[in-house]
Scaffold this motif. Structure first.
Motif, short mmCIF file in Angstrom:
data_model
loop_
_atom_site.label_atom_id
_atom_site.label_comp_id
_atom_site.label_asym_id
_atom_site.label_seq_id
_atom_site.Cartn_x
_atom_site.Cartn_y
_atom_site.Cartn_z
N LYS A 7 0.83 -1.21 0.00
CA LYS A 7 0.00 0.00 0.00
C LYS A 7 0.87 1.26 0.00
O LYS A 7 2.05 1.21 0.33
CB LYS A 7 -0.93 0.01 1.22
N ILE A 9 0.32 5.45 1.31
CA ILE A 9 -0.56 6.52 1.80
C ILE A 9 -0.38 7.68 0.83
O ILE A 9 0.73 8.23 0.70
CB ILE A 9 -0.18 6.98 3.23
N GLU A 13 -1.01 10.85 6.25
CA GLU A 13 -0.39 10.02 7.29
C GLU A 13 -0.09 10.85 8.53
O GLU A 13 0.04 12.07 8.48
CB GLU A 13 0.89 9.30 6.79
N HIS A 14 0.03 10.19 9.63
CA HIS A 14 0.23 10.76 10.97
C HIS A 14 -1.02 11.51 11.47
O HIS A 14 -1.54 11.16 12.53
CB HIS A 14 1.49 11.63 11.06
N VAL A 16 -3.82 11.13 10.51
CA VAL A 16 -4.89 10.13 10.53
C VAL A 16 -4.96 9.42 11.90
O VAL A 16 -6.03 8.98 12.32
CB VAL A 16 -4.72 9.11 9.37
N VAL A 17 -3.82 9.35 12.59
CA VAL A 17 -3.82 8.73 13.92
C VAL A 17 -4.65 9.59 14.89
O VAL A 17 -5.20 9.10 15.86
CB VAL A 17 -2.36 8.57 14.43
N PRO A 139 -1.45 2.16 15.90
CA PRO A 139 -1.79 2.37 14.49
C PRO A 139 -3.21 2.90 14.33
O PRO A 139 -4.09 2.60 15.15
CB PRO A 139 -1.66 0.99 13.87
N SER A 140 -3.42 3.68 13.27
CA SER A 140 -4.76 4.20 13.02
C SER A 140 -5.69 3.11 12.49
O SER A 140 -6.90 3.22 12.61
CB SER A 140 -4.69 5.33 11.98
N ILE A 142 -5.38 2.31 9.13
CA ILE A 142 -5.51 2.57 7.69
C ILE A 142 -4.77 1.50 6.87
O ILE A 142 -5.25 1.08 5.82
CB ILE A 142 -5.05 4.00 7.32
N ASP A 143 -3.62 1.02 7.37
CA ASP A 143 -2.82 0.07 6.58
C ASP A 143 -3.58 -1.25 6.39
O ASP A 143 -3.73 -1.74 5.27
CB ASP A 143 -1.48 -0.23 7.27
N VAL A 191 5.97 7.27 14.74
CA VAL A 191 4.62 7.40 15.32
C VAL A 191 4.72 7.72 16.81
O VAL A 191 4.02 8.59 17.33
CB VAL A 191 3.78 6.12 15.06
N GLY A 271 3.95 7.35 4.04
CA GLY A 271 4.02 6.40 5.16
C GLY A 271 4.53 7.11 6.40
O GLY A 271 4.40 8.33 6.54
N ALA A 272 5.17 6.36 7.28
CA ALA A 272 5.53 6.92 8.58
C ALA A 272 6.73 7.87 8.52
O ALA A 272 6.88 8.73 9.39
CB ALA A 272 5.81 5.79 9.56
#
Ligand code: MEV
Length: 311
Positions: A7, A9, A13-14, A16-17, A139-140, A142-143, A191, A271-272
């Motif tokens: 995947k 993003i 990202e971030h 979204v958490v 983690p949110s 989403i992954d 994160v 991503g992260a």
């Protein structure tokens, strides 16, 4: 045997958490594979992951998140336990491409197939979320969601409700170049660092997350009409906000700058962060030039991928 995709993003990202929306895309051509074969009675489950960390009986490493996932699926769905699960993955680990979620999803799918069962994507996603928590802390979700649903998604956490998950309309195909910084950075580190900074200065970080959320809303509108020229600068603005949030790196910034210099419509880390991949949005005609520019700027790998328009 079963597989699951990598995947990316696209944006958000971030933030979204912390309850802002984000957009994620599956990469159908880059996949993890799990194969289940029977072992003699009494053997118990064995995981073989030649590319990842060798071979282990799950009783030997019960705290390993994949062991926990395998035990949970075997117990809950009555899967015969005397099995070897062989994992192979074309997805670089700790690269922001969802390797952990894809491997876990392939394992769940393969265990279910071995015992003649199927589950809807939402149920598979929930099982994988539990194992992702073992890797990533907070983690949110989403992954695991984009990997299990295998379609472009709009994702937003909601207080005391399940996350909002919507299929995302895409008006015209998108051409992306994915550049790998070659630096491996486990998701939980940036994160965790963002969480500490947010706790120390919530007002500043909430404001940054709000700005990310507003960009993601605009990106959704640009995607719906297939307007890559409008989408590009939104992605680049998202990268600037990720820099301010503190999750970029000199390598990622260099690749983003190289993509812009080579004519990308927009570019950002994906991503992260702190390592892993970045993405550049481009016209199909410019894609090979941008991939070459990323390699010249130090990318360990650069690949061109197309995200199809939705029907
Ligand atoms: C990782 O792919 C995306 C992050 O927003 C973490 C998460 O959502 O769990 C960095």
């Amino acid at each position: 045997m079963a597989t699951a995709p990598a995947k990316l993003i696209l944006c958000g990202e971030h933030a979204v958490v912390y309850g802002r929306p984000a957009i994620a895309l599956p990469l159908a051509d880059i996949r993890a594979t799990a194969t289940v074969t029977p072992l003699p009675g009494g053997s118990g489950p064995l995981i073989s992951a030649p590319d990842l960390g060798g071979q282990w009986r799950i009783t030997e490493r019960p705290d390993e998140p994949l062991s926990g996932l395998v035990m949970a699926v075997i117990d809950r769905f009555g899967v015969p336990p005397d099995i070897e699960i062989t994992i192979r993955s074309a997805i670089p680990i700790a690269s922001g491409m969802g390797s952990g979620a894809a491997i876990a999803t392939a394992i769940v799918r393969a265990l279910l197939a071995y015992s003649g069962q199927t589950l809807p994507p939402a149920a598979i996603s929930e099982l994988v979320y539990e194992s992702e928590r073992g890797y990533h802390g907070t983690p949110s979700g989403i992954d695991n969601t984009v990997v299990a649903f295998e379609q472009p998604i709009w994702f937003q956490r909601r207080p005391s409700l399940p996350p909002l998950i919507e299929p995302l309309p895409i008006g015209a195909p998108l051409t992306l170049v994915v550049g790998d910084s070659g630096v491996r950075s486990p998701t939980r580190l940036p994160v965790g660092a963002v969480r500490e900074r947010w706790q120390a200065d919530p007002a500043r970080y909430e404001a940054l997350f709000d700005q990310v959320g507003a960009l993601v809303e605009q990106a959704r509108a640009a995607l719906a009409t297939g307007d890559a020229v409008r989408l590009g600068p939104l992605l680049s603005a998202n990268h600037e906000l990720l820099r301010e949030i503190g999750v970029s790196s000199p390598e990622l910034d260099r690749l983003v700058a190289a993509a812009h210099a080579a004519g990308a419509l927009g570019a950002k880390l994906a991503g992260a962060g702190w390592g892993g991949v970045m993405l550049a949005l481009t016209t199909p005609a410019q894609a090979a030039t941008i991939a070459g520019a990323l390699r010249a700027a130090g990318a360990a790998n650069a690949l061109v991928t197309t995200i199809a328009a939705t029907g």
